[in-house]
Design an enzyme around this catalytic site. Structure first.
Site, PDB file in Angstrom:
ATOM      1  N   ASP A 143       0.775  -1.188   0.198  1.00  0.00           N
ATOM      2  CA  ASP A 143      -0.142   0.066   0.169  1.00  0.00           C
ATOM      3  C   ASP A 143       0.891   1.120   0.119  1.00  0.00           C
ATOM      4  OD1 ASP A 143      -2.173   1.795   0.243  1.00  0.00           O
ATOM      5  OD2 ASP A 143      -2.776   1.653   2.255  1.00  0.00           O
ATOM      6  N   ASP A 164      -2.019   6.343  -6.401  1.00  0.00           N
ATOM      7  CA  ASP A 164      -2.177   5.562  -5.222  1.00  0.00           C
ATOM      8  C   ASP A 164      -2.618   3.994  -5.655  1.00  0.00           C
ATOM      9  OD1 ASP A 164      -2.968   4.607  -2.438  1.00  0.00           O
ATOM     10  OD2 ASP A 164      -5.139   5.133  -2.984  1.00  0.00           O
TER      11      ASP A 164
END
Length: 857
Positions: free
Chosen positions: A524, A734
């Protein structure tokens, strides 16, 4: 004939008057035309005289022509090996085979056939005694124990570095220098870097040259999809290639003639030949130095058909930093789309007397052919007919099975659908710190899981919006628990019965502790801390798929005390910190209701490469030993935070990996990608397009980038650049947001232009996505190209899987973008659907994000 005239006998006259430029291939010549018999293209399958270069017969088990087309882009960035290319049933293609040469190795010599390859570096052959895996080849395997000249290179030798200088993986085993070479067709070789005598016998058999002290690979673990040839003779410009090693003997000069069919032979010659002949050679310069590229880079600047030069600007061949390569191991010639279109149009115009047809892979299969000429500065090169037949049929298949027309993608809807049972693993592993990246819902993970908790499309989009809100909260440094939560890469299943790629957690397997315990964690880029569930669990640990890490079993585990300065790293990374029994505690919360709290601790982290051949142990990593955890899907063990905060794995390994990492998200749940830490091959890196990170790490711990435009079908949309920066909005790349977020005005412009190009298809929608199409009963779909433009003039062209996503196949295939009004302070997020299938590079120290499309397989 001047100076006299000779009466001709009738027989002589018949031949003389009928002769039309038959030189060697059986083709007649009219002005700007070739006239030939179709059978002249077909080789004999019975007659094959010996020569030093031999074309290997295609096998029904080897790669298809379509698979070879997929490898065209990949060969530029990998060690490349000539591959055999069979065709449809009953047919034979010339010019698409391995080209083999027979050499002697050892003293006394043992003869082997190896593939001649201008696109790879090392000379290697299978080697007995074979301590690993040697496939069954046609010839006897070379036995190093029988040679008086064989010597393995020690790890302390200065020759050890020649492997890395040649772009190969190097290692050490029992004080022997080891190498590994991998190829685009799944062939590979690893073993010992060694020295041996190589003997070259001339094609006539009348002379022999012995070359002493050649560095070569003694292959101990080898795979070959055809199990035939003994190895590869690398002929590129790297220091390890046979060409470079024999500079004094052959003056860095070699030539070859590839046989025109599988029933004829050619030759490979080292050293300069007769200077009288050489003066008739037409030369074009190699456009790069060996330090910049180990391939043979050349520049094409024009094409002609039937004697007429095509109207193609020379910039077409050099735009976007593109390079040209001459390669013995790629069968089809690759052209820029617009050049190919011009060629195809002109060629078809000359072929109207014949019936046009096509194959599933080639769009122009038509027996008078117009002459084609390739112009290269400072010369023009007419192509032989056989080469031209393949050249003229070339269609721009690059990697995914999609055809390309100018500014459009043509594909089958089923090409967007992954297999739910078969895993296709990526062959791209750059260095020792390269992890395999898997979609947790697909067959590429060995972890068994249930689909009971998968989410609907509405829930996916809801989680995206929740993540956006928390990204904004964290950016604003609003650390109140009701207003701030750590954001986590989100899992994105689909509506019942459907499969959506690129919207799931992406998992990597790491080892934690000493001895190591392996766990799967979510990669992440939008969160800070590395944490995993931790036994003994004093609070609540959900039931995960893998065994929970047990800190009591590790010799390296240590909890951080509250008085340690390391405890402050939590607040500096935007996390909640506390103290319990003099142990520093953390808490992280995520937008999907997942959370973790426990002890900030130190441990050893072990990264095993995707290939399984190398391991890196990173000591003293700060991580979260999770004691109270919730996960709505109860699957992964934890999260690997990769943002710019002090606690992230990227920041903690700055000395080891120089604040540099990259990844490739798999294009479907049935394929794998990779996550790589540290810089990779600089030769490959020069093809990456960079856009700057627009903020410092002290201002934002995310990776902020700036978008300034969009295009559809090659036309840039009329969107003011201020649309993307108005209201103080920012842009973020992202890994954990699925759909790309656009400002409302930009989304509307994109949607309008896209729909205008899709009027041939039935428009539909879901409750959440307003631009979907029903492709039921449609075999081949054509959609417009879409590109995103970033600060610095960078264009990111998207592939079909980046533009549309399957919601309910094939009745709902939707545009994979969503709008925002910017009220949450974020105007743009580049989501993971738009990142599929491309290498994304995070050069954190350099302050830039890079993209290399088509570099994953």
């Amino acid at each position: 004939m001047s100076p006299t005239r000779l009466p001709l006998l009738l027989q002589t006259f018949v031949f003389f008057s009928c002769l039309v430029c038959y030189l060697k291939t059986g083709y007649a010549k009219e002005p700007n035309k070739h006239i030939f018999l179709v059978t002249s293209l077909l080789p004999s399958s019975r007659l094959l005289p010996f020569a030093p270069v031999r074309a290997k017969r295609p096998s029904p088990d080897c790669l298809s022509s379509f698979q070879e087309l997929q490898e065209l882009g990949q060969r530029w960035f990998e060690q490349s090996k000539a591959i055999s290319t069979p065709t449809e049933a009953g047919s034979v293609f010339n010019g698409q085979s391995d080209y083999l040469i027979k050499v002697g190795i050892g003293s006394p010599k043992q003869e082997v056939y190896v593939v001649m390859d201008t696109g790879s570096a090392i000379f290697w052959t299978q080697c007995e005694p074979c301590t690993g895996n040697c496939y069954k080849q046609v010839d006897p395997i070379y036995d190093s124990s029988r040679s008086l000249k064989y010597r393995a290179i020690s790890c302390s030798s200065s020759l050890f570095d020649s492997l890395s200088n040649a772009g190969l993986e190097q290692g050490c085993e029992n004080n022997k220098c080891t190498y590994r070479a991998e190829y685009g067709d799944a062939t590979s070789s690893s073993g010992y870097l060694s020295i041996e005598r190589l003997t070259i016998r001339s094609a006539s058999g009348r002379s022999t040259i012995a070359v002493n002290s050649i560095l070569f690979g003694c292959g101990q673990n080898n795979t070959d999809i055809l199990d035939t040839e003994s190895g590869v003779m690398g002929l590129d410009r790297s220091p390890l290639s046979f060409v470079s090693q024999t500079t004094r003997l052959f003056q860095n000069y070699f030539s070859y003639c590839l046989p025109t069919s599988i029933s004829t032979t050619g030759y490979l010659t080292f050293g300069k030949t007769d200077e009288i002949k050489n003066k008739y050679i037409k030369y074009t310069p190699i456009t790069t130095s060996a330090s910049d590229s180990q391939f043979y880079d050349i520049e094409i600047n024009g094409l002609s058909v039937a004697g007429q030069k095509l109207n193609i600007p020379s910039t077409v061949f050099t735009s976007s930093g593109g390079v040209g390569i001459i390669d013995s191991g790629t069968a089809f010639t690759l052209l820029p789309s617009s050049a190919y279109t011009a060629l195809r149009t002109a060629f078809r115009r000359q072929m109207t007397s014949y019936k046009l047809t096509r194959t599933p892979d080639l769009d122009t299969s038509t027996t008078i052919y117009p002459i084609i000429t390739v112009a290269m500065s400072p010369t023009r090169l007419p192509l032989l007919l056989q080469t031209f037949v393949f050249f003229s049929c070339l269609v721009c298949y690059l990697k995914t099975g999609y055809a390309k027309e100018p500014n459009r993608h043509i594909f089958s809807v089923t090409s967007l659908l992954p297999s739910t049972t078969v895993c296709t693993r990526s062959s791209k592993v750059y260095n020792k710190a390269s992890l395999e990246l898997v979609n947790k819902h697909g067959p590429c993970t060995v972890r068994k899981q249930s689909n009971e908790n998968t989410l609907s499309l509405s829930q996916i989009l809801g989680r995206d919006r929740a993540r956006i809100a928390y990204l904004h909260s964290r950016r604003s440094k609003n650390l109140a628990r009701d207003g701030f939560q750590q954001s986590k890469a989100i899992s994105t299943p689909t509506e019942a019965g459907s499969v959506v790629n690129g919207q799931s957690d992406y998992l990597v397997k790491v080892g934690i502790g000493s001895p190591k315990q392996e766990v799967y964690v979510v990669m992440d880029t939008g969160s800070a801390i590395f944490w995993t569930q931790c036994e003994p669990c004093t609070g609540n640990c959900y039931k995960q798929v893998d065994p929970i890490y047990d800190s009591s079993l590790s010799l390296k585990y240590r909890a951080i005390s509250c008085s340690s300065s390391l405890c402050d790293s939590l607040s500096n990374s935007g996390l909640e910190q506390g103290c319990e029994n003099n142990k520093c505690t953390y808490r992280a919360e995520y937008g999907d209701a997942t959370s973790s709290s426990g002890y900030l601790s130190i441990e050893r982290l072990t990264i095993r490469s995707a290939s399984g051949r190398s391991t890196i142990a990173v000591n003293s990593i700060l991580f979260g030993c999770g004691q109270n955890n919730t996960d709505i899907l109860d699957t992964e063990s934890g999260v690997m935070g990769l943002d710019r905060s002090p606690l992230s794995f990227v920041s903690q390994t700055t000395r080891l990996f120089q604040n540099y990492f990259s990844y490739c998200l798999p294009t479907s749940i049935s394929t794998t990608g990779y996550l790589t830490f540290g810089k990779t091959d600089e030769i490959k890196n020069k093809y990456i397009k960079y856009t700057p990170i627009t903020t410092s790490a002290s201002d934002s711990q995310f990776y902020d980038i700036e978008i300034n435009g969009l295009s559809v079908a090659g036309q840039k949309l009329n969107i003011s650049s201020t649309v993307f920066t108005s209201s103080g909005g920012v842009g973020i790349i992202d890994s954990g947001t699925a759909f790309t977020l656009l400002p409302s005005a930009a989304y509307t412009a994109l949607r309008t232009a896209f729909r205008r190009q899709m009027t041939n298809y039935k428009l539909t929608r879901t409750p959440d996505l307003d631009t979907c199409y029903n492709f039921t009963g449609v075999n081949s779909v054509s959609i417009p190209s879409v590109s995103i433009f970033f600060k610095g003039g960078i264009e990111l062209p998207l592939q079909p899987e980046n533009i549309m996503t399957v919601v309910t196949s094939p009745s709902k295939v939707c545009l994979a973008f969503i709008p925002t009004d910017g009220s949450d302070g974020i105007n743009f997020i580049l989501g993971n659907i738009q990142q599929l299938g491309m290498e994304v590079v995070y050069d954190v120290s350099g302050g830039q994000i890079g993209f290399r499309p088509g570099a994953c397989n």
